[in-house]
Design a protein around this motif. Structure first.
Motif, PDB file in Angstrom:
ATOM      1  N   ILE A  64       0.873  -1.169   0.000  1.00 39.50           N
ATOM      2  CA  ILE A  64       0.000   0.000   0.000  1.00 39.50           C
ATOM      3  C   ILE A  64       0.909   1.217   0.000  1.00 39.50           C
ATOM      4  O   ILE A  64       1.679   1.437   0.942  1.00 39.50           O
ATOM      5  CB  ILE A  64      -0.930   0.026   1.231  1.00 39.50           C
ATOM      6  CG1 ILE A  64      -1.833  -1.210   1.243  1.00 39.50           C
ATOM      7  CG2 ILE A  64      -1.776   1.302   1.231  1.00 39.50           C
ATOM      8  CD1 ILE A  64      -2.663  -1.351   2.500  1.00 39.50           C
ATOM      9  N   VAL A  65       0.870   1.992  -1.079  1.00 39.47           N
ATOM     10  CA  VAL A  65       1.700   3.183  -1.212  1.00 39.47           C
ATOM     11  C   VAL A  65       0.834   4.394  -0.877  1.00 39.47           C
ATOM     12  O   VAL A  65      -0.169   4.647  -1.552  1.00 39.47           O
ATOM     13  CB  VAL A  65       2.279   3.315  -2.631  1.00 39.47           C
ATOM     14  CG1 VAL A  65       3.118   4.595  -2.752  1.00 39.47           C
ATOM     15  CG2 VAL A  65       3.122   2.090  -2.986  1.00 39.47           C
ATOM     16  N   ALA A  66       1.205   5.132   0.166  1.00 41.25           N
ATOM     17  CA  ALA A  66       0.434   6.292   0.599  1.00 41.25           C
ATOM     18  C   ALA A  66       1.179   7.568   0.244  1.00 41.25           C
ATOM     19  O   ALA A  66       2.290   7.800   0.723  1.00 41.25           O
ATOM     20  CB  ALA A  66       0.173   6.225   2.099  1.00 41.25           C
ATOM     21  N   ASP A  67       0.567   8.380  -0.597  1.00 40.66           N
ATOM     22  CA  ASP A  67       1.129   9.682  -0.965  1.00 40.66           C
ATOM     23  C   ASP A  67       0.650  10.698   0.076  1.00 40.66           C
ATOM     24  O   ASP A  67      -0.502  11.113   0.067  1.00 40.66           O
ATOM     25  CB  ASP A  67       0.660  10.067  -2.367  1.00 40.66           C
ATOM     26  CG  ASP A  67       1.091  11.466  -2.761  1.00 40.66           C
ATOM     27  OD1 ASP A  67       2.170  11.897  -2.319  1.00 40.66           O
ATOM     28  OD2 ASP A  67       0.340  12.142  -3.508  1.00 40.66           O
ATOM     29  N   LEU A  68       1.540  11.089   0.987  1.00 44.14           N
ATOM     30  CA  LEU A  68       1.159  11.975   2.084  1.00 44.14           C
ATOM     31  C   LEU A  68       1.261  13.439   1.678  1.00 44.14           C
ATOM     32  O   LEU A  68       1.970  13.793   0.736  1.00 44.14           O
ATOM     33  CB  LEU A  68       2.051  11.717   3.299  1.00 44.14           C
ATOM     34  CG  LEU A  68       2.079  10.285   3.826  1.00 44.14           C
ATOM     35  CD1 LEU A  68       2.929  10.221   5.084  1.00 44.14           C
ATOM     36  CD2 LEU A  68       0.678   9.767   4.094  1.00 44.14           C
ATOM     37  N   ALA A  69       0.581  14.281   2.422  1.00 41.45           N
ATOM     38  CA  ALA A  69       0.651  15.723   2.176  1.00 41.45           C
ATOM     39  C   ALA A  69       2.027  16.249   2.555  1.00 41.45           C
ATOM     40  O   ALA A  69       2.744  15.663   3.369  1.00 41.45           O
ATOM     41  CB  ALA A  69      -0.425  16.439   2.982  1.00 41.45           C
ATOM     42  N   ALA A  70       2.398  17.372   1.960  1.00 42.71           N
ATOM     43  CA  ALA A  70       3.611  18.058   2.388  1.00 42.71           C
ATOM     44  C   ALA A  70       3.354  18.698   3.756  1.00 42.71           C
ATOM     45  O   ALA A  70       2.214  18.977   4.117  1.00 42.71           O
ATOM     46  CB  ALA A  70       3.991  19.125   1.372  1.00 42.71           C
ATOM     47  N   GLY A  71       4.419  18.906   4.500  1.00 46.49           N
ATOM     48  CA  GLY A  71       4.269  19.565   5.787  1.00 46.49           C
ATOM     49  C   GLY A  71       4.292  18.596   6.952  1.00 46.49           C
ATOM     50  O   GLY A  71       4.572  17.407   6.799  1.00 46.49           O
ATOM     51  N   LEU A  72       3.971  19.136   8.129  1.00 44.23           N
ATOM     52  CA  LEU A  72       4.101  18.386   9.375  1.00 44.23           C
ATOM     53  C   LEU A  72       2.806  18.381  10.170  1.00 44.23           C
ATOM     54  O   LEU A  72       2.833  18.245  11.389  1.00 44.23           O
ATOM     55  CB  LEU A  72       5.215  19.000  10.240  1.00 44.23           C
ATOM     56  CG  LEU A  72       6.593  19.149   9.594  1.00 44.23           C
ATOM     57  CD1 LEU A  72       7.531  19.894  10.524  1.00 44.23           C
ATOM     58  CD2 LEU A  72       7.165  17.797   9.219  1.00 44.23           C
ATOM     59  N   ASP A  73       1.679  18.517   9.475  1.00 41.57           N
ATOM     60  CA  ASP A  73       0.442  18.610  10.241  1.00 41.57           C
ATOM     61  C   ASP A  73       0.014  17.253  10.785  1.00 41.57           C
ATOM     62  O   ASP A  73       0.619  16.208  10.524  1.00 41.57           O
ATOM     63  CB  ASP A  73      -0.678  19.264   9.413  1.00 41.57           C
ATOM     64  CG  ASP A  73      -1.098  18.434   8.210  1.00 41.57           C
ATOM     65  OD1 ASP A  73      -0.813  17.224   8.184  1.00 41.57           O
ATOM     66  OD2 ASP A  73      -1.725  19.000   7.297  1.00 41.57           O
ATOM     67  N   GLN A  74      -1.062  17.272  11.544  1.00 40.43           N
ATOM     68  CA  GLN A  74      -1.509  16.092  12.277  1.00 40.43           C
ATOM     69  C   GLN A  74      -1.816  14.921  11.370  1.00 40.43           C
ATOM     70  O   GLN A  74      -1.497  13.772  11.686  1.00 40.43           O
ATOM     71  CB  GLN A  74      -2.762  16.474  13.075  1.00 40.43           C
ATOM     72  CG  GLN A  74      -3.373  15.338  13.866  1.00 40.43           C
ATOM     73  CD  GLN A  74      -4.520  15.827  14.726  1.00 40.43           C
ATOM     74  OE1 GLN A  74      -4.321  16.277  15.838  1.00 40.43           O
ATOM     75  NE2 GLN A  74      -5.728  15.760  14.198  1.00 40.43           N
ATOM     76  N   SER A  75      -2.436  15.191  10.221  1.00 43.88           N
ATOM     77  CA  SER A  75      -2.817  14.089   9.340  1.00 43.88           C
ATOM     78  C   SER A  75      -1.600  13.359   8.810  1.00 43.88           C
ATOM     79  O   SER A  75      -1.576  12.133   8.730  1.00 43.88           O
ATOM     80  CB  SER A  75      -3.659  14.620   8.167  1.00 43.88           C
ATOM     81  OG  SER A  75      -2.901  15.476   7.334  1.00 43.88           O
ATOM     82  N   VAL A  76      -0.551  14.113   8.468  1.00 45.84           N
ATOM     83  CA  VAL A  76       0.668  13.497   7.939  1.00 45.84           C
ATOM     84  C   VAL A  76       1.331  12.617   8.995  1.00 45.84           C
ATOM     85  O   VAL A  76       1.660  11.449   8.753  1.00 45.84           O
ATOM     86  CB  VAL A  76       1.658  14.581   7.459  1.00 45.84           C
ATOM     87  CG1 VAL A  76       2.978  13.938   7.036  1.00 45.84           C
ATOM     88  CG2 VAL A  76       1.064  15.367   6.302  1.00 45.84           C
ATOM     89  N   MET A  77       1.516  13.173  10.177  1.00 47.29           N
ATOM     90  CA  MET A  77       2.229  12.437  11.207  1.00 47.29           C
ATOM     91  C   MET A  77       1.428  11.225  11.688  1.00 47.29           C
ATOM     92  O   MET A  77       2.000  10.184  12.007  1.00 47.29           O
ATOM     93  CB  MET A  77       2.561  13.357  12.378  1.00 47.29           C
ATOM     94  CG  MET A  77       3.378  14.592  11.995  1.00 47.29           C
ATOM     95  SD  MET A  77       4.746  14.287  10.831  1.00 47.29           S
ATOM     96  CE  MET A  77       5.753  13.140  11.763  1.00 47.29           C
ATOM     97  N   SER A  78       0.106  11.344  11.727  1.00 44.55           N
ATOM     98  CA  SER A  78      -0.711  10.208  12.171  1.00 44.55           C
ATOM     99  C   SER A  78      -0.623   9.048  11.193  1.00 44.55           C
ATOM    100  O   SER A  78      -0.585   7.886  11.585  1.00 44.55           O
ATOM    101  CB  SER A  78      -2.167  10.643  12.339  1.00 44.55           C
ATOM    102  OG  SER A  78      -2.299  11.575  13.383  1.00 44.55           O
ATOM    103  N   LEU A  79      -0.570   9.350   9.900  1.00 40.83           N
ATOM    104  CA  LEU A  79      -0.480   8.295   8.897  1.00 40.83           C
ATOM    105  C   LEU A  79       0.894   7.644   8.881  1.00 40.83           C
ATOM    106  O   LEU A  79       1.064   6.580   8.295  1.00 40.83           O
ATOM    107  CB  LEU A  79      -0.819   8.855   7.512  1.00 40.83           C
ATOM    108  CG  LEU A  79      -2.301   9.127   7.255  1.00 40.83           C
ATOM    109  CD1 LEU A  79      -2.488   9.909   5.966  1.00 40.83           C
ATOM    110  CD2 LEU A  79      -3.103   7.835   7.215  1.00 40.83           C
TER     111      LEU A  79
END
Length: 272
Positions: free
Chosen positions: A128-143
Motif C-alpha cells: 500500500i503506497v500512501a502519498d502523504l501531504a507536504a508539511g508536518l500537520d496532524q494528518s501526515v504524522m498520524s499516517l
C-alpha cells in the motif's frame, strides 16, 4: 507486518515531485507482479486522480462521510496500449478529495482509524503506497505511525533539506525506531545525490542519533514533465527514460527488502 506492506511517501516540503514519485513507484511495483494499492493521503489537496486522468466514481470523502465502504471507493487503474489492451502494471487507487476541509480537519483518532481500515485489507495487497501531504500537520504524522516504511523525498534545495530534517525529527520523536529511507529527486548524477543525502543525514546523525539510508535517486529528466502533462505514468509513456530506470531500481530495492533482506537505518550510541 511485512516491513514494506505499507509505504508512506513524505517530503516535508511541497514541490519536490512526491505525488509523481508515488504514482511511479506504485506502477513499478505493480509491473513486478505485485498487488498494489495507491492511497492519496493528501487529505486537503489530493491530486493523484488528476495525474492519472481519472474521474473515480467514489473517493475518500465518500468513505469518511459513511456513504460507501472503503472497499467500494477503490478504483483500478489500467494503462492502455495503443490498441486498447491492458499494457501491464495494473494497480488500485483510493482517490482523495481535493480541497475538502472536512478531510483535512480529521482528528488524530479518526486518521488512525482510517489507517487501520487500510491495513485491514490484509492479504488483498502486497504493498500500500500512501502519498502523504507536504508539511508536518496532524494528518501526515498520524499516517506515519502505522508501521511499514517511510520514504522521505528530497531535493538539493535548502528548504527541502531543512523541512525534511524537521519531518524526520518529528517522526522519530513520535515513532522511535521508524523505518525511514531517503530518495533524492531531480539530481544531476550519483555524486549529486550522495552529497544531498549526506547533507541531510549528517544533521540526523548529529542531532537525532539516526542515519536514514539512501534507497535511491531520480535524475533530472524532461520525460517526467511530459508524462505529467499527458496524465500518464512515466514507465508507460517513456519506459526507457533515465527517470524510469531510476524508479525501477528503487522498486527492486523495496522488493529485496520485502524478500527478507532488510537494511535498517543505523543508530548511534547516544539517545534522541
Amino acid at each position: 507486518m511485512n516491513p514494506t506492506r505499507m509505504i508512506q511517501v513524505a517530503s516535508g516540503k511541497g514541490g519536490v515531485g512526491k505525488t509523481w514519485f508515488s504514482v511511479s513507484l506504485a506502477h513499478a511495483l505493480a509491473g513486478a507482479h505485485r498487488r498494489v494499492l495507491l492511497f492519496d493521503g493528501d487529505l486537503g489537496l489530493a491530486n493523484i486522480d488528476v495525474q492519472l486522468g481519472l474521474s473515480p466514481r467514489c473517493d475518500l470523502g465518500d468513505v469518511i462521510s459513511g456513504r460507501v465502504a472503503l472497499e467500494e471507493a477503490i478504483a483500478t487503474y489500467r494503462p492502455q496500449s495503443m490498441g486498447g489492451a491492458d499494457a501491464g502494471g495494473v494497480f488500485d487507487i483510493l482517490a482523495g478529495k481535493s480541497g475538502s476541509g472536512v478531510l483535512s480537519a480529521l482528528t488524530r483518532p479518526e486518521i488512525a482509524g482510517l489507517a487501520s481500515r487500510l491495513l485491514a485489507l490484509g492479504d488483498a495487497y502486497d504493498h500500500i503506497v500512501a502519498d502523504l501531504a507536504a508539511g508536518l500537520d496532524q494528518s501526515v504524522m498520524s499516517l506515519c505511525t502505522v508501521g511499514g516504511m517511510t520514504i522521505v523525498l528530497v531535493s538539493d534545495e535548502p528548504t527541502s533539506l531543512t523541512d525534511a530534517y524537521a519531518f524526520v525529527k518529528l517522526l522519530t520523536m513520535q515513532e522511535p525506531g521508524a523505518d525511514i529511507r531517503i530518495v533524492v529527486n531531480m539530481v544531476n548524477d550519483r555524486d549529486h545525490a550522495r552529497r544531498t543525502h549526506a547533507a541531510l543525514t549528517n544533521a540526523c546523525r548529529n542531532f537525532l542519533g539516526i542515519n536514514p539510508p539512501l534507497i535511491g535517486f531520480v535524475p533530472r529528466d524532461e520525460s517526467v514533465r511530459d508524462a505529467i502533462r499527458h496524465q500518464t505514468p512515466i514507465l508507460f509513456r517513456h519506459p526507457q527514460a533515465k527517470a524510469s530506470e531510476a524508479i525501477q531500481k528503487i522498486a527492486r530495492e523495496i522488493l529485496a527488502l520485502s524478500a527478507g533482506n532488510p537494511r535498517l537505518p543505523e543508530k548511534t550510541a547516544h539517545p534522541l
